[in-house]
Scaffold this motif. Structure first.
Motif, PDB file in Angstrom:
ATOM      1  N   ASN A  55      44.748  34.856  49.110  1.00  0.00           N
ATOM      2  CA  ASN A  55      44.432  34.739  50.532  1.00  0.00           C
ATOM      3  C   ASN A  55      45.496  35.451  51.383  1.00  0.00           C
ATOM      4  N   GLU A  56      46.747  35.352  50.992  1.00  0.00           N
ATOM      5  CA  GLU A  56      47.809  36.079  51.698  1.00  0.00           C
ATOM      6  C   GLU A  56      47.600  37.583  51.576  1.00  0.00           C
ATOM      7  N   MET A  57      47.197  38.029  50.388  1.00  0.00           N
ATOM      8  CA  MET A  57      46.890  39.455  50.203  1.00  0.00           C
ATOM      9  C   MET A  57      45.773  39.871  51.155  1.00  0.00           C
ATOM     10  N   GLU A  58      44.755  39.030  51.253  1.00  0.00           N
ATOM     11  CA  GLU A  58      43.627  39.319  52.133  1.00  0.00           C
ATOM     12  C   GLU A  58      44.051  39.300  53.599  1.00  0.00           C
ATOM     13  N   LYS A  59      44.782  38.261  54.019  1.00  0.00           N
ATOM     14  CA  LYS A  59      45.194  38.119  55.425  1.00  0.00           C
ATOM     15  C   LYS A  59      46.052  39.282  55.904  1.00  0.00           C
ATOM     16  N   THR A  60      46.832  39.886  55.000  1.00  0.00           N
ATOM     17  CA  THR A  60      47.706  40.986  55.393  1.00  0.00           C
ATOM     18  C   THR A  60      47.032  42.352  55.230  1.00  0.00           C
ATOM     19  N   GLY A  61      45.727  42.349  54.917  1.00  0.00           N
ATOM     20  CA  GLY A  61      44.963  43.600  54.880  1.00  0.00           C
ATOM     21  C   GLY A  61      44.893  44.287  53.533  1.00  0.00           C
ATOM     22  N   GLY A  62      45.230  43.586  52.459  1.00  0.00           N
ATOM     23  CA  GLY A  62      45.266  44.218  51.146  1.00  0.00           C
ATOM     24  C   GLY A  62      43.932  44.408  50.456  1.00  0.00           C
ATOM     25  N   GLU A  63      42.920  43.630  50.843  1.00  0.00           N
ATOM     26  CA  GLU A  63      41.605  43.708  50.210  1.00  0.00           C
ATOM     27  C   GLU A  63      41.703  43.623  48.680  1.00  0.00           C
ATOM     28  N   PRO A  64      42.234  42.510  48.155  1.00  0.00           N
ATOM     29  CA  PRO A  64      42.399  42.398  46.697  1.00  0.00           C
ATOM     30  C   PRO A  64      41.073  42.406  45.954  1.00  0.00           C
ATOM     31  N   ASP A  65      41.097  43.031  44.769  1.00  0.00           N
ATOM     32  CA  ASP A  65      39.920  43.094  43.921  1.00  0.00           C
ATOM     33  C   ASP A  65      40.366  43.117  42.462  1.00  0.00           C
ATOM     34  N   VAL A  66      39.481  42.688  41.583  1.00  0.00           N
ATOM     35  CA  VAL A  66      39.750  42.707  40.148  1.00  0.00           C
ATOM     36  C   VAL A  66      39.728  44.153  39.672  1.00  0.00           C
ATOM     37  N   ILE A  67      40.771  44.552  38.958  1.00  0.00           N
ATOM     38  CA  ILE A  67      40.780  45.907  38.387  1.00  0.00           C
ATOM     39  C   ILE A  67      40.862  45.862  36.860  1.00  0.00           C
ATOM     40  N   GLY A  68      40.933  44.665  36.294  1.00  0.00           N
ATOM     41  CA  GLY A  68      40.968  44.597  34.845  1.00  0.00           C
ATOM     42  C   GLY A  68      41.141  43.193  34.316  1.00  0.00           C
ATOM     43  N   TYR A  69      41.140  43.105  32.991  1.00  0.00           N
ATOM     44  CA  TYR A  69      41.296  41.844  32.286  1.00  0.00           C
ATOM     45  C   TYR A  69      42.267  42.069  31.140  1.00  0.00           C
ATOM     46  N   ASP A  70      43.281  41.232  31.043  1.00  0.00           N
ATOM     47  CA  ASP A  70      44.271  41.324  29.969  1.00  0.00           C
ATOM     48  C   ASP A  70      43.820  40.404  28.841  1.00  0.00           C
ATOM     49  N   LYS A  72      45.157  39.845  25.991  1.00  0.00           N
ATOM     50  CA  LYS A  72      46.260  39.112  25.356  1.00  0.00           C
ATOM     51  C   LYS A  72      46.577  37.817  26.090  1.00  0.00           C
ATOM     52  N   THR A  73      46.578  37.871  27.411  1.00  0.00           N
ATOM     53  CA  THR A  73      46.960  36.692  28.200  1.00  0.00           C
ATOM     54  C   THR A  73      45.757  35.928  28.754  1.00  0.00           C
ATOM     55  N   GLY A  74      44.573  36.553  28.710  1.00  0.00           N
ATOM     56  CA  GLY A  74      43.379  35.926  29.274  1.00  0.00           C
ATOM     57  C   GLY A  74      43.383  35.899  30.788  1.00  0.00           C
ATOM     58  N   GLU A  75      44.098  36.851  31.408  1.00  0.00           N
ATOM     59  CA  GLU A  75      44.220  36.873  32.868  1.00  0.00           C
ATOM     60  C   GLU A  75      43.432  38.038  33.473  1.00  0.00           C
ATOM     61  N   TYR A  76      42.845  37.772  34.629  1.00  0.00           N
ATOM     62  CA  TYR A  76      42.234  38.830  35.425  1.00  0.00           C
ATOM     63  C   TYR A  76      43.321  39.418  36.304  1.00  0.00           C
ATOM     64  N   ILE A  77      43.290  40.732  36.481  1.00  0.00           N
ATOM     65  CA  ILE A  77      44.322  41.434  37.244  1.00  0.00           C
ATOM     66  C   ILE A  77      43.719  41.901  38.565  1.00  0.00           C
ATOM     67  N   PHE A  78      44.345  41.468  39.648  1.00  0.00           N
ATOM     68  CA  PHE A  78      43.946  41.868  40.995  1.00  0.00           C
ATOM     69  C   PHE A  78      44.974  42.846  41.547  1.00  0.00           C
ATOM     70  N   TYR A  79      44.502  43.906  42.207  1.00  0.00           N
ATOM     71  CA  TYR A  79      45.358  44.834  42.948  1.00  0.00           C
ATOM     72  C   TYR A  79      44.869  44.849  44.392  1.00  0.00           C
ATOM     73  N   ASP A  80      45.763  45.200  45.298  1.00  0.00           N
ATOM     74  CA  ASP A  80      45.352  45.494  46.666  1.00  0.00           C
ATOM     75  C   ASP A  80      44.563  46.791  46.628  1.00  0.00           C
ATOM     76  N   CYS A  81      43.344  46.764  47.125  1.00  0.00           N
ATOM     77  CA  CYS A  81      42.465  47.933  47.074  1.00  0.00           C
ATOM     78  C   CYS A  81      42.064  48.440  48.460  1.00  0.00           C
ATOM     79  N   SER A  82      42.826  48.103  49.483  1.00  0.00           N
ATOM     80  CA  SER A  82      42.534  48.627  50.816  1.00  0.00           C
ATOM     81  C   SER A  82      42.722  50.147  50.789  1.00  0.00           C
ATOM     82  N   ALA A  83      41.937  50.851  51.594  1.00  0.00           N
ATOM     83  CA  ALA A  83      42.004  52.314  51.600  1.00  0.00           C
ATOM     84  C   ALA A  83      43.411  52.805  51.926  1.00  0.00           C
ATOM     85  N   GLU A  84      44.041  52.172  52.890  1.00  0.00           N
ATOM     86  CA  GLU A  84      45.407  52.541  53.273  1.00  0.00           C
ATOM     87  C   GLU A  84      46.354  51.374  52.964  1.00  0.00           C
ATOM     88  N   SER A  85      47.626  51.657  52.976  1.00  0.00           N
ATOM     89  CA  SER A  85      48.623  50.615  52.703  1.00  0.00           C
ATOM     90  C   SER A  85      48.369  49.434  53.645  1.00  0.00           C
TER      91      SER A  85
END
Length: 189
Positions: A55-70, A72-85
């Motif tokens: 939610n903090e990522m979203e509130k600051t304009g990051g537009e987080p989205d899933v970019i993969g699944y690990d 080994k750890t069973g974790e989903y990986i989210f990156y900030d995917c906003s067009a600009e920083s």
């Protein structure tokens, strides 16, 4: 209110965040072809503090989205995917040491402090290059990247952007800050 409660979303905030994340997930299937939303949602429902970070990522304009699944750890990986920083994370120098070294015109904070407060990691160069395979990010802005200790020890920090159909990684004094430079984060859930 104790500190732990501050890092938890209300039921309504959680519903809104899930809706935003699901919509973004569906619209950007190219970022996660082999991932199913119900499995991501099940993980998210068990991760209150990570929800707060997303939610903090979203509130600051990051537009987080899933970019993969690990696997080994069973974790989903989210990156900030906003067009600009992310807009809510710009005009900050690299770290606390850089912030304290400035004699005048200090920014409000550093990206490392902000990331730690949000409970996320700053993308490193490899992750930043990985992100760029899903689109052209930072075509008008740039993003601080996790800097190798040998560069930071000498007073520098690195950042990246996308220009001329290419990822460029540059360096700057860690104490510098710009209105068009923020940082992108990652979170594992």
């Amino acid at each position: 209110m104790n500190i732990e409660n501050k890092k938890a979303l209300s039921t309504e905030e959680t519903k809104i965040l899930f809706s935003i994340l699901k919509d973004r997930f569906e619209k950007n299937r190219n970022r996660h072809n082999d991932v199913e939303w119900p499995k991501v949602l099940a993980k998210l429902e068990m991760a209150n503090e990570k929800l707060w970070s997303l939610n903090e990522m979203e509130k600051t304009g990051g537009e987080p989205d899933v970019i993969g699944y690990d696997k080994k750890t069973g974790e989903y990986i989210f990156y900030d995917c906003s067009a600009e920083s992310p807009k809510g994370r710009r005009s900050a120098c690299y770290d606390r040491q850089a912030l304290e070294s400035r004699k005048e015109h200090k920014p409000a904070t550093s990206v490392m402090d902000m990331a730690a407060t949000m409970g996320i990691e700053i993308l490193n160069e490899v992750e930043y290059r990985d992100l760029q395979q899903y689109g052209n990010f930072d075509t008008k802005t740039s993003s601080w990247l996790k800097t190798p200790p040998e560069i930071r020890k000498l007073g520098g920090a690195i950042f990246g952007d996308w220009r001329y159909n290419h990822v460029f990684i540059y360096h700057n004094g860690a104490d510098s800050y710009y209105a068009a430079r923020g940082f992108r984060g990652s979170l594992r859930v």
